[in-house]
Design a protein around this motif. Structure first.
Motif, PDB file in Angstrom:
ATOM      1  N   UNK A 231       0.814  -1.222   0.000  1.00  0.00           N
ATOM      2  CA  UNK A 231       0.000   0.000   0.000  1.00  0.00           C
ATOM      3  C   UNK A 231       0.845   1.267   0.000  1.00  0.00           C
ATOM      4  N   UNK A 232       2.091   1.173   0.456  1.00  0.00           N
ATOM      5  CA  UNK A 232       2.968   2.346   0.358  1.00  0.00           C
ATOM      6  C   UNK A 232       3.000   2.803  -1.096  1.00  0.00           C
ATOM      7  N   UNK A 236      -0.861   5.462  -3.789  1.00  0.00           N
ATOM      8  CA  UNK A 236      -0.567   6.659  -4.577  1.00  0.00           C
ATOM      9  C   UNK A 236      -1.270   6.541  -5.932  1.00  0.00           C
ATOM     10  N   UNK A 237      -1.211   7.646  -6.694  1.00  0.00           N
ATOM     11  CA  UNK A 237      -1.901   7.666  -7.982  1.00  0.00           C
ATOM     12  C   UNK A 237      -0.973   7.283  -9.126  1.00  0.00           C
ATOM     13  N   UNK A 238       0.242   6.819  -8.797  1.00  0.00           N
ATOM     14  CA  UNK A 238       1.236   6.587  -9.837  1.00  0.00           C
ATOM     15  C   UNK A 238       0.934   5.393 -10.732  1.00  0.00           C
ATOM     16  N   UNK A 241       1.760   1.572  -9.925  1.00  0.00           N
ATOM     17  CA  UNK A 241       1.527   1.281  -8.503  1.00  0.00           C
ATOM     18  C   UNK A 241       0.030   1.305  -8.183  1.00  0.00           C
ATOM     19  N   UNK A 382       8.623   5.566 -10.931  1.00  0.00           N
ATOM     20  CA  UNK A 382       9.013   6.935 -10.597  1.00  0.00           C
ATOM     21  C   UNK A 382       9.687   7.631 -11.778  1.00  0.00           C
ATOM     22  N   UNK A 385       6.723   9.882 -14.476  1.00  0.00           N
ATOM     23  CA  UNK A 385       5.566  10.550 -13.883  1.00  0.00           C
ATOM     24  C   UNK A 385       4.575  10.987 -14.964  1.00  0.00           C
TER      25      UNK A 385
END
Lengths: 453, 310
Positions: A231-232, A236-238, A241, A382, A385
Motif C-alpha cells: 500500500x505504500x 498513490x496515484x502513480x 503502482x 518513478x 511521472x
C-alpha cells in the motif's frame, strides 16, 4: 506426534545422539570464522558509506527529485517479503500438520526475524532526517500508510520472537541441565530463557496452547505487513503502482522469495552444521514443491498485473509497460520473469531438481529474481511521472543505484545474515525436544532432561 | 558466597538504573531539540523594564520586541489566513516561456538552478496537436494526495487552501514526493544553496531551506500575509498569472494588476484543471493555449518529438 516409543536403552542412546548432533554446532562448525570475516568486511564498508551519507546527505546516492525512492526502498520490500516465510512454514504448514516440518521451522523463524528487523532498519537508512525519527511517535498520523507499516511490522517482530522463544523453552531447560560447565553468562542465558521449565504437564500445556494461538495470530499479521508494504505504493496515484491487486500480488510474491531463501538456508545449515540426518532430501523435496505451488500463485498474479493493462495500453500504462517489456528495463524484467519464476516452476516439476544441490541453485535464482523484481516495481514507475520531466540535469531523469547505495544495501543484508548466523550459533537450529519426540525418544527420557536440579 | 552474589546483582541493578536514567535524559534532550525548546544558556542579560528597573534574565528567554519567533511563525503558518480560499489561474495563451516566474521563485525560496517550485514545461498533448508552454506550480489540491501520506503532519493543508511544508518537522521519507502526481515536490538532497543560519524559519516561505527535507511551491504564503501577489505572478512580463480569492470570486493579474471575476474568467475562457481524472481537485486553473499571437519556439523547434512531452 508421538511415534512408536523405542525400547528404553535404544531411546536413551538416540536422545544422546540427537543432543550431541544438534548441540555440536554451538561450539564449532566449519567456516564460521571465515564467514564472520566476510560479513564484517561488508559491514565496515557499509558503515563508512553510511557515515558519508549522514555527513553529506542523501545527495551522495543516485536518487533525485524524479526517482526519489530507489534501491533502499526496493530492498525494504524484499526484506519484508523474505520474512514472510516464518509465517508460511511455522504457522501455515504447522497448523495444516504437514508431516516432517519440525526440523525446518526454527530456521524459518530465524530468517523471518533477521530480515524483518533489517526491513525496519533500512527505512531509517533511507530517511533524509534520521535524527527526527522520534517525530513519527511524537507527531504520528494514523492516515499515513507508513504509520500502519510501523505498527504491523513491530507486531510481526514481537509475535515472531515469541514463536522463536516459546519452543525454545524446553530446549533451554535441557541445555541448562546439560551445559553446567559452560561460561557463566551462557548458563545465565539458559537459565533465564528456560523460564524455570521443568517439564511439568501444566508448563507443557501453556507452551502448546500459546504456540497454537500465536501460530494463528501471526497469519493475519504477516498478511498485514506485506499488504501494508504494498500500500505504500498502491495508495498513490502513480502508474504501475495504482493497482487494486497490489496487496495479494505482494503477498503472493513474498512466498517464493521466502521459500527460495529457505532452500539456500537449508542447504547451508545441512552442510556446515553436518545435519544430513535431520535435514533430509525429503525436506528439499517438500520445499521444492512448496516453491512450485507459491510460484504458480505468483505467476497468476503477474499475469493479472501485466496482461490486463497490457491488453488495453492506456496512455500512461502503455509507456510504463513498454519500458518494462521492450524498453530500458526489458532485460531485468525478462530475467526476473524467466529465471526467477517460470524456469524454477518448470524445473521443479522434475523430482531430480528437488534434490539439495539443484535446490540451492534454483533458490539463489529465485532470491536474486525476487530482489530485482522489487527494484523494477519501485524505480520505473518513478522514472515516468504523469507530466514531462524538464529543466533538470540529465541524471535526474534516469536512475541506477550508485556505490553508496549498493554498499549500504549490502551492509543491511549482511547485518540480517549476521543476526541469522549469531542466533543459529547460540541456540540449537532445531527444536531438540520436538525432534526427539518425533524420532521416538521416550517421554520419560525428556522428563529427566528437563528436571530443574 | 550467597551474600557476594546478592551484592553483585544489586550493583548491576544500580548500573542498569543509571544507564536507563542517562538514556532517558538523552531522550529528553532529543525531544527538546525536536520541539524547538531552547535550553537555558546560564548566561544572564540585563534588561530594562517599563517601570525603569534593571532586571536579569537568562539569554535563552530574550526576544527582540516585535520580532516573530519561530513558534509564532509556525502557529500562524499552520492556520492560514482567515476567510480566504486562494486560487491561481494560468493563461497558457500568454505564456512565451520567459521564465521570469521561475527566476523570481528560485530567488525568493533560495533554490538551486535545478530546483523548481514552479517549472515551465513544454507540452504537447498528441502527435498532431500544437505544442505550448505550461507553468506548473504546486496545484494546492483540495484532496491532496501528499498530505494524506505524510506520517508526521509535516505537510498539511491550511484553511485558506494552501498546502505547506514544515521543514522543521519533515523526516525526509519522501512519501509525499512519491504520492504527488504533478511532480511538484523537490528534495534537498544535499546542503541547500543558502545554508541555515540564525534566521527564524518561516514556514510560509520555507526559508531557510534545510538538508534532508522536502520543499515545494507555497503560493507565496508570506507575500499573501502582506497582501502582495505571489513572487511568480508579479514577476511575469506577459500577464500569464491571475491570482486571487475564490471566496471573493476575484482574481488579479500579476502583470496588468487588472481584477476580474474568477468565475467569469474560467467560464468565458474554458478554464480547466490538470489531470482532473485523478480527483485531486486542484486550486490552480488553466486557460487553454488558444489564439496565441506568437510562434511556439523551443531552442528553434516549433514542434516537439514524441519522447519530449510524454
Amino acid at each position: 506426534m508421538n511415534h512408536e516409543a523405542l525400547p528404553k536403552e535404544e531411546s536413551k542412546q538416540l536422545f544422546e545422539k540427537i543432543q550431541t548432533d544438534l548441540f555440536a554446532p554451538l561450539s564449532k562448525h566449519y567456516g564460521f570464522t571465515a564467514w564472520i570475516v566476510v560479513l564484517a568486511t561488508v559491514l565496515i564498508t557499509a558503515a563508512m558509506a553510511y557515515f558519508i551519507q549522514l555527513r553529506d546527505g542523501l545527495g551522495v546516492t543516485a536518487m533525485r527529485d524524479i526517482v526519489s525512492w530507489g534501491l533502499y526502498i526496493s530492498t525494504f520490500v524484499f526484506f519484508v517479503a523474505v520474512s514472510l516465510v516464518g509465517m508460511l512454514i511455522s504457522a501455515v504448514l504447522g497448523l495444516l500438520k504437514i508431516p516432517g516440518i519440525t526440523p525446518i521451522t526454527r530456521i524459518a523463524e530465524l530468517i523471518a526475524i533477521a530480515f524483518v528487523m533489517m526491513a525496519g532498519a533500512i527505512i531509517v537508512f533511507d530517511m533524509g532526517r534520521p535524527d527526527r525519527l522520534l517525530n513519527v511517535f511524537l507527531h504520528g498520523r494514523i492516515q499515513s500508510p507508513i504509520v500502519w507499516d510501523i505498527t504491523v511490522i513491530t507486531t510481526y517482530i514481537v509475535i515472531s520472537l515469541l514463536l522463536l522463544i516459546l519452543p525454545l523453552i524446553p530446549d533451554m531447560a535441557i541445555m541448562r541441565n546439560r551445559f553446567k560447565d559452560a561460561p557463566k553468562w551462557q548458563v545465565m542465558i539458559y537459565k533465564i530463557l528456560s523460564l524455570g521449565f521443568a517439564g511439568l504437564p501444566e508448563q507443557k500445556k501453556i507452551i502448546y496452547k500459546s504456540m497454537r494461538t500465536l501460530s494463528i495470530l501471526i497469519i493475519p499479521v504477516a498478511f498485514g505487513i506485506h499488504t501494508v508494504t504494498s500500500w505504500l505504493f498502491a495508495m498513490t496515484l502513480r502508474v504501475g503502482w495504482d493497482s487494486t491487486i497490489f496487496g495479494p500480488y505482494f503477498v503472493a510474491g513474498a512466498f517464493p522469495a521466502g521459500v527460495g531463501a529457505m532452500a539456500i538456508a537449508l542447504f547451508v545449515f545441512r552442510n556446515s552444521y553436518n545435519l544430513k540426518e535431520y535435514i533430509t532430501e525429503k525436506h528439499f523435496d517438500l520445499v521444492g514443491k512448496l516453491l512450485v505451488l507459491t510460484s504458480l500463485l505468483y505467476l497468476y498474479f503477474n499475469l493479472n498485473e501485466f496482461l490486463v493493462p497490457g491488453y488495453k495500453m492506456k496512455t500512461a500504462d502503455g509507456h510504463h509497460l513498454e519500458m518494462l517489456f521492450v524498453g530500458k528495463y526489458a532485460l531485468l524484467f525478462w530475467f526476473v520473469q524467466i529465471f526467477g519464476l517460470i524456469l524454477p516452476i518448470v524445473l521443479l516439476l522434475f523430482k531430480k531438481m528437488r534434490k539439495p544441490f539443484p535446490m540451492l541453485i534454483i533458490g539463489v535464482f529465485v532470491v536474486i529474481g525476487a530482489f530485482l523484481k522489487r527494484f523494477i516495481i519501485v524505480a520505473p514507475t518513478l522514472e515516468h511521472p504523469f507530466l514531462p520531466v524538464q529543466n533538470v540535469p540529465e541524471h535526474f531523469m534516469v536512475y541506477w543505484p550508485n556505490g553508496f547505495e549498493w554498499a549500504i544495501t549490502m551492509g543491511a543484508i549482511s547485518i540480517a545474515l549476521l543476526i541469522l548466523t549469531i542466533l543459529a550459533k547460540v541456540i540449537p537450529i532445531m527444536p531438540v525436544w520436538e525432534i526427539a519426540l518425533e524420532k521416538g525418544v521416550r517421554e520419560e527420557e525428556l522428563e529427566e532432561a528437563y528436571k530443574n536440579n | 558466597m550467597e551474600d557476594k552474589k546478592n551484592k553483585k546483582t544489586r550493583r548491576d541493578f544500580l548500573k542498569a538504573g543509571l544507564a536507563f536514567g542517562a538514556g532517558s535524559l538523552a531522550g529528553v534532550g532529543l525531544f527538546s531539540t525536536i520541539d524547538g525548546v531552547k535550553a537555558e544558556t546560564g548566561k544572564l542579560a540585563k534588561v530594562l523594564t517599563a517601570d525603569g528597573k534593571i532586571m536579569e534574565v537568562d539569554t535563552s528567554h530574550l526576544k527582540e520586541f516585535g520580532k516573530k519567533t519561530e513558534q509564532d511563525l509556525q502557529k500562524r503558518g499552520r492556520k492560514g489566513i482567515a476567510g480566504r480560499k486562494w486560487t491561481m489561474v494560468i493563461d497558457l495563451s500568454k505564456c512565451r516561456n520567459a521564465r521570469m516566474c521561475m527566476a523570481a521563485c528560485q530567488s525568493a525560496h533560495e533554490l538551486k538552478p535545478e530546483q523548481h517550485h514552479i517549472n515551465v514545461l513544454a507540452m504537447q498533448d498528441a502527435e498532431k496537436t500544437a505544442p505550448f508552454f505550461m507553468p506548473k506550480p504546486c496545484q494546492h489540491c483540495d484532496n491532496p494526495p501528499c498530505t494524506k501520506v505524510c506520517p508526521v503532519d509535516a505537510t498539511f493543508k491550511r484553511s485558506d487552501g494552501i498546502v505547506l511544508i514544515d521543514n522543521e518537522r519533515c523526516i525526509g521519507c519522501r512519501f509525499c514526493i512519491a504520492a504527488c502526481p504533478y511532480s511538484a515536490r523537490i528534495f534537498n538532497w544535499s546542503e541547500p544553496k543558502v545554508a541555515a543560519d540564525d534566521r527564524e524559519y518561516d514556514v510560509e516561505l520555507n526559508v531557510p531551506q534545510k538538508r534532508g527535507t522536502v520543499s515545494k511551491c507555497l503560493f507565496s504564503a508570506d507575500q499573501l500575509r502582506d497582501e502582495k501577489m505571489p513572487y511568480c505572478a508579479s514577476a511575469c512580463p506577459n500577464g500569464v498569472y491571475w491570482f486571487g480569492d475564490m471566496n471573493e470570486d476575484a482574481v488579479t493579474n500579476g502583470t496588468t494588476k487588472e481584477t476580474v471575476r474568477f468565475s467569469e474568467l474560467i467560464k468565458n475562457n474554458a478554464g480547466y484543471t490538470l489531470l482532473p481524472e485523478l480527483g485531486t481537485k486542484p486550486s490552480v486553473y488553466y486557460l487553454p493555449a488558444k489564439d496565441r499571437l506568437f510562434e511556439f519556439n523551443l531552442n528553434g523547434k516549433t514542434t516537439l518529438d514524441n519522447n519530449e512531452h510524454v
